[in-house]
Write a protein that holds these residues in place. Structure first.
Motif, PDB file in Angstrom:
ATOM      1  N   ALA A  84      35.529  25.939  65.528  1.00 57.73           N
ATOM      2  CA  ALA A  84      34.980  25.638  64.543  1.00 57.73           C
ATOM      3  C   ALA A  84      33.704  26.672  64.402  1.00 57.73           C
ATOM      4  CB  ALA A  84      34.390  24.231  64.171  1.00 57.73           C
ATOM      5  N   ALA A  85      32.568  26.887  65.135  1.00 54.49           N
ATOM      6  CA  ALA A  85      31.647  27.969  65.753  1.00 54.49           C
ATOM      7  C   ALA A  85      32.771  28.913  65.095  1.00 54.49           C
ATOM      8  CB  ALA A  85      30.988  27.760  66.927  1.00 54.49           C
ATOM      9  N   CYS A  86      33.326  29.611  65.238  1.00 50.65           N
ATOM     10  CA  CYS A  86      34.319  31.307  64.837  1.00 50.65           C
ATOM     11  C   CYS A  86      34.212  30.947  63.353  1.00 50.65           C
ATOM     12  CB  CYS A  86      35.123  31.239  65.797  1.00 50.65           C
ATOM     13  SG  CYS A  86      35.375  31.706  67.493  1.00 50.65           S
ATOM     14  N   VAL A  87      34.689  29.395  62.788  1.00 50.81           N
ATOM     15  CA  VAL A  87      34.672  29.278  61.395  1.00 50.81           C
ATOM     16  C   VAL A  87      33.266  29.572  60.390  1.00 50.81           C
ATOM     17  CG1 VAL A  87      35.588  27.964  59.274  1.00 50.81           C
ATOM     18  CG2 VAL A  87      37.286  28.348  61.423  1.00 50.81           C
ATOM     19  N   ASP A  88      32.909  29.424  61.046  1.00 53.89           N
ATOM     20  CA  ASP A  88      31.112  29.170  60.311  1.00 53.89           C
ATOM     21  C   ASP A  88      30.705  30.535  60.216  1.00 53.89           C
ATOM     22  OD1 ASP A  88      31.269  26.997  59.952  1.00 53.89           O
ATOM     23  OD2 ASP A  88      30.357  25.504  61.639  1.00 53.89           O
ATOM     24  N   ALA A  89      31.066  30.992  61.344  1.00 57.70           N
ATOM     25  CA  ALA A  89      30.804  32.669  61.585  1.00 57.70           C
ATOM     26  C   ALA A  89      30.934  33.065  60.931  1.00 57.70           C
ATOM     27  CB  ALA A  89      30.715  33.188  62.786  1.00 57.70           C
ATOM     28  N   LEU A  90      32.659  33.211  60.834  1.00 53.18           N
ATOM     29  CA  LEU A  90      33.323  34.261  59.722  1.00 53.18           C
ATOM     30  C   LEU A  90      33.498  34.054  58.219  1.00 53.18           C
ATOM     31  CD1 LEU A  90      37.156  34.067  60.864  1.00 53.18           C
ATOM     32  CD2 LEU A  90      35.559  35.850  60.940  1.00 53.18           C
ATOM     33  N   GLY A  91      32.116  32.198  57.729  1.00 47.30           N
ATOM     34  CA  GLY A  91      31.913  32.453  56.558  1.00 47.30           C
ATOM     35  C   GLY A  91      30.801  33.571  56.403  1.00 47.30           C
ATOM     36  N   VAL A  92      29.748  33.709  56.860  1.00 51.97           N
ATOM     37  CA  VAL A  92      28.842  34.695  56.970  1.00 51.97           C
ATOM     38  C   VAL A  92      29.268  35.533  56.624  1.00 51.97           C
ATOM     39  CG1 VAL A  92      26.554  35.506  58.053  1.00 51.97           C
ATOM     40  CG2 VAL A  92      27.305  33.425  58.618  1.00 51.97           C
ATOM     41  N   LEU A  93      30.339  36.125  57.555  1.00 54.50           N
ATOM     42  CA  LEU A  93      30.658  37.810  56.558  1.00 54.50           C
ATOM     43  C   LEU A  93      31.233  37.242  55.032  1.00 54.50           C
ATOM     44  CD1 LEU A  93      33.378  39.023  59.619  1.00 54.50           C
ATOM     45  CD2 LEU A  93      30.786  38.867  59.584  1.00 54.50           C
ATOM     46  N   ALA A  94      32.281  36.812  54.718  1.00 57.08           N
ATOM     47  CA  ALA A  94      32.586  35.987  53.706  1.00 57.08           C
ATOM     48  C   ALA A  94      31.016  36.558  52.614  1.00 57.08           C
ATOM     49  CB  ALA A  94      33.020  35.377  54.113  1.00 57.08           C
ATOM     50  N   ALA A  95      30.065  35.314  52.922  1.00 55.51           N
ATOM     51  CA  ALA A  95      29.185  35.254  51.636  1.00 55.51           C
ATOM     52  C   ALA A  95      28.655  36.768  51.175  1.00 55.51           C
ATOM     53  CB  ALA A  95      28.172  34.661  52.886  1.00 55.51           C
ATOM     54  N   ALA A  96      28.650  37.340  52.858  1.00 54.20           N
ATOM     55  CA  ALA A  96      27.841  38.939  52.867  1.00 54.20           C
ATOM     56  C   ALA A  96      28.647  39.960  51.194  1.00 54.20           C
ATOM     57  CB  ALA A  96      27.775  39.561  53.831  1.00 54.20           C
ATOM     58  N   ARG A  97      30.145  39.146  50.981  1.00 56.36           N
ATOM     59  CA  ARG A  97      31.171  40.305  50.053  1.00 56.36           C
ATOM     60  C   ARG A  97      30.877  41.820  50.576  1.00 56.36           C
ATOM     61  NH1 ARG A  97      32.109  37.759  46.816  1.00 56.36           N
ATOM     62  NH2 ARG A  97      31.043  35.145  45.558  1.00 56.36           N
ATOM     63  N   PRO A  98      31.209  42.049  52.111  1.00 53.98           N
ATOM     64  CA  PRO A  98      31.527  43.328  52.622  1.00 53.98           C
ATOM     65  C   PRO A  98      32.578  44.556  51.481  1.00 53.98           C
ATOM     66  CG  PRO A  98      32.805  42.032  53.609  1.00 53.98           C
ATOM     67  CD  PRO A  98      31.838  41.693  53.359  1.00 53.98           C
ATOM     68  N   ASP A  99      32.527  45.503  51.509  1.00 53.67           N
ATOM     69  CA  ASP A  99      33.234  46.343  51.284  1.00 53.67           C
ATOM     70  C   ASP A  99      34.666  46.652  52.246  1.00 53.67           C
ATOM     71  OD1 ASP A  99      31.813  47.013  48.664  1.00 53.67           O
ATOM     72  OD2 ASP A  99      31.187  48.796  50.228  1.00 53.67           O
ATOM     73  N   ARG A 100      34.379  46.701  53.592  1.00 52.18           N
ATOM     74  CA  ARG A 100      35.287  46.728  54.589  1.00 52.18           C
ATOM     75  C   ARG A 100      35.003  45.887  55.510  1.00 52.18           C
ATOM     76  NH1 ARG A 100      35.581  51.419  58.280  1.00 52.18           N
ATOM     77  NH2 ARG A 100      33.784  52.078  57.362  1.00 52.18           N
ATOM     78  N   LEU A 101      36.104  45.929  56.625  1.00 49.70           N
ATOM     79  CA  LEU A 101      35.576  44.685  57.303  1.00 49.70           C
ATOM     80  C   LEU A 101      36.232  45.680  58.956  1.00 49.70           C
ATOM     81  CD1 LEU A 101      34.957  41.936  59.117  1.00 49.70           C
ATOM     82  CD2 LEU A 101      36.932  40.947  58.895  1.00 49.70           C
ATOM     83  N   VAL A 102      35.714  45.539  59.810  1.00 47.51           N
ATOM     84  CA  VAL A 102      36.065  46.462  61.070  1.00 47.51           C
ATOM     85  C   VAL A 102      36.063  45.075  62.080  1.00 47.51           C
ATOM     86  CG1 VAL A 102      35.332  48.310  63.222  1.00 47.51           C
ATOM     87  CG2 VAL A 102      34.594  48.391  60.673  1.00 47.51           C
ATOM     88  N   VAL A 103      37.178  45.376  62.416  1.00 50.22           N
ATOM     89  CA  VAL A 103      37.201  43.527  63.507  1.00 50.22           C
ATOM     90  C   VAL A 103      37.605  45.160  65.417  1.00 50.22           C
ATOM     91  CG1 VAL A 103      38.468  41.636  64.785  1.00 50.22           C
ATOM     92  CG2 VAL A 103      38.603  42.610  62.434  1.00 50.22           C
ATOM     93  N   ILE A 104      36.542  44.436  65.667  1.00 51.17           N
ATOM     94  CA  ILE A 104      36.422  45.135  67.409  1.00 51.17           C
ATOM     95  C   ILE A 104      36.882  44.077  68.669  1.00 51.17           C
ATOM     96  CG2 ILE A 104      34.542  46.013  69.286  1.00 51.17           C
ATOM     97  CD1 ILE A 104      32.697  46.355  66.054  1.00 51.17           C
ATOM     98  N   GLY A 105      37.205  44.380  69.543  1.00 51.70           N
ATOM     99  CA  GLY A 105      38.045  43.656  70.025  1.00 51.70           C
ATOM    100  C   GLY A 105      38.240  44.714  72.142  1.00 51.70           C
ATOM    101  N   PRO A 106      38.116  43.970  72.712  1.00 55.74           N
ATOM    102  CA  PRO A 106      38.370  44.969  74.247  1.00 55.74           C
ATOM    103  C   PRO A 106      39.593  45.071  74.379  1.00 55.74           C
ATOM    104  CG  PRO A 106      37.331  42.264  74.566  1.00 55.74           C
ATOM    105  CD  PRO A 106      37.255  42.371  73.528  1.00 55.74           C
ATOM    106  N   ALA A 107      39.762  46.174  75.379  1.00 56.98           N
ATOM    107  CA  ALA A 107      40.990  46.535  75.326  1.00 56.98           C
ATOM    108  C   ALA A 107      41.602  46.805  76.937  1.00 56.98           C
ATOM    109  CB  ALA A 107      42.023  46.905  74.393  1.00 56.98           C
ATOM    110  N   GLU A 108      42.590  47.202  77.250  1.00 57.09           N
ATOM    111  CA  GLU A 108      42.800  48.252  78.070  1.00 57.09           C
ATOM    112  C   GLU A 108      42.304  49.841  78.165  1.00 57.09           C
ATOM    113  OE1 GLU A 108      46.238  47.400  80.656  1.00 57.09           O
ATOM    114  OE2 GLU A 108      45.658  45.390  81.387  1.00 57.09           O
ATOM    115  N   HIS A 109      42.620  49.907  76.799  1.00 61.61           N
ATOM    116  CA  HIS A 109      42.706  51.250  76.204  1.00 61.61           C
ATOM    117  C   HIS A 109      42.278  51.040  74.949  1.00 61.61           C
ATOM    118  CE1 HIS A 109      44.773  52.496  79.922  1.00 61.61           C
ATOM    119  NE2 HIS A 109      46.199  51.689  79.417  1.00 61.61           N
TER     120      HIS A 109
END
Length: 233
Positions: free
Chosen positions: A31-56
């Protein structure tokens, strides 16, 4: 120009099909993640960049597929609409793709950036500056867990340094304190199995000069792993 940020943890357990019988225990963090994504949507960005950890490290265009088959679940996702022939998303970005599908993200094109968990703070800073460069309005979805050493049954067993490390990260994410995030100890983070360290340091550099304010939405350690959710706008 960075206009909004959502910070979420990336355990595959966020996906109910993976969590199975333990799924209700993750309802609050979902539920908290959904709320955080709502903040992104409200900002009306031109582009979304998703950043996450990985081995490479690596870049993944919109439409890159991912799956949870390695976790015993016949479930596929894509990073935004469309389909590409690119390599499969690493687990952290697959969880992000699942979150975006769950919330019906359609506000802006999405792309993924996997960050090598061993990346130095200096190289994280360079990557963050590169991501935030340009004149378009960018939103970030930053995936990453805190320490995995918060209890005897945690993946990394109990380490008394884990709770203070997570508390410092939580304060920094909740107040958008870029200096504290940039100064997180990479060696300690590695010992505590804190996969979010490198993505958070990429975020710190990307947000330099953006003037964003933070709100901490979730700070708990189910299963002995620190899960933090924050929103910046």
């Amino acid at each position: 120009m960075l206009v909004a940020v959502a910070v979420c943890p990336c355990p595959p357990l966020l996906v109910p099909e993976v969590a199975a019988g333990a799924a209700p225990e993750m309802d609050a963090v979902r539920a908290a993640c959904v709320d955080a994504l709502g903040v992104l949507a409200a900002a009306r960005p031109d582009r979304l960049v998703v950043i996450g950890p990985a081995e490479h490290g690596g870049h993944y265009p919109q439409g890159t597929p991912g799956s949870f088959r390695s976790f015993g679940v016949d479930l596929d996702v894509t990073l935004g609409p469309g389909a590409t022939s690119a390599a499969e998303l690493p687990a952290s970005l697959a969880v992000a793709a699942w979150l975006l599908e769950r919330t019906g993200w359609a506000e802006a094109p999405a792309e993924g950036v996997a960050v090598d968990m061993a990346l130095t703070a200096a190289r994280c800073a360079g990557l963050g500056a590169e991501i935030a460069g340009g004149s378009d309005r960018i939103a970030l979805l930053v995936m990453g867990d805190g320490s995995a050493c918060r209890s005897l049954k945690a993946p990394g067993y109990l380490d008394e340094r884990a709770a203070p490390f997570d508390a410092e990260a939580a304060r920094a994410l909740g107040t958008a304190d870029l200096a504290v995030l940039a100064a997180l100890d990479a060696g300690l983070a590695g010992e505590l199995q804190a996969a979010g360290r490198a993505p958070w340091q990429v975020l710190a550099a990307a947000a330099e000069g953006a003037g964003l304010e933070g709100t901490l939405l979730y700070d708990e350690a189910p299963y002995g792993v620190g899960y933090l959710v924050a929103a910046w706008s």
